[in-house]
Design an enzyme around this catalytic site. Sequence first.
Site, PDB file in Angstrom:
ATOM      1  N   SER A  14      -2.999  -4.928   0.594  1.00 55.75           N
ATOM      2  CA  SER A  14      -4.328  -5.517   0.637  1.00 55.75           C
ATOM      3  C   SER A  14      -5.213  -4.798  -0.368  1.00 55.75           C
ATOM      4  O   SER A  14      -4.906  -3.681  -0.792  1.00 55.75           O
ATOM      5  CB  SER A  14      -4.885  -5.353   2.050  1.00 55.75           C
ATOM      6  OG  SER A  14      -6.272  -5.514   2.088  1.00 55.75           O
ATOM      7  N   TYR A  27      -7.261   1.255   8.594  1.00 57.04           N
ATOM      8  CA  TYR A  27      -6.647   0.091   7.958  1.00 57.04           C
ATOM      9  C   TYR A  27      -6.388   0.387   6.476  1.00 57.04           C
ATOM     10  O   TYR A  27      -5.300   0.127   5.964  1.00 57.04           O
ATOM     11  CB  TYR A  27      -7.558  -1.126   8.102  1.00 57.04           C
ATOM     12  CG  TYR A  27      -7.004  -2.370   7.449  1.00 57.04           C
ATOM     13  CD1 TYR A  27      -5.994  -3.103   8.067  1.00 57.04           C
ATOM     14  CD2 TYR A  27      -7.485  -2.808   6.223  1.00 57.04           C
ATOM     15  CE1 TYR A  27      -5.471  -4.241   7.476  1.00 57.04           C
ATOM     16  CE2 TYR A  27      -6.969  -3.947   5.628  1.00 57.04           C
ATOM     17  CZ  TYR A  27      -5.971  -4.656   6.256  1.00 57.04           C
ATOM     18  OH  TYR A  27      -5.451  -5.773   5.657  1.00 57.04           O
TER      19      TYR A  27
END
Length: 53
Positions: A14, A27
């Site tokens: 990501s 994250y």
Amino acid sequence: MQRQKAGHFINVSSVAGHQIGPDFAVYAATKHAVRAQSEGLRQEVNPTTSARR
């Protein structure tokens, strides 16, 4: 892959692996770990390539 001298690793991460925002530290850390693992494997498979692509 070593025996056939060909193959591909495909890892999905990501943008959080590059840009870290508030409340997303864990994250972002997991996405950065994917990048680090991919780079480490790339260097193990072909240590003669440069560290940066």
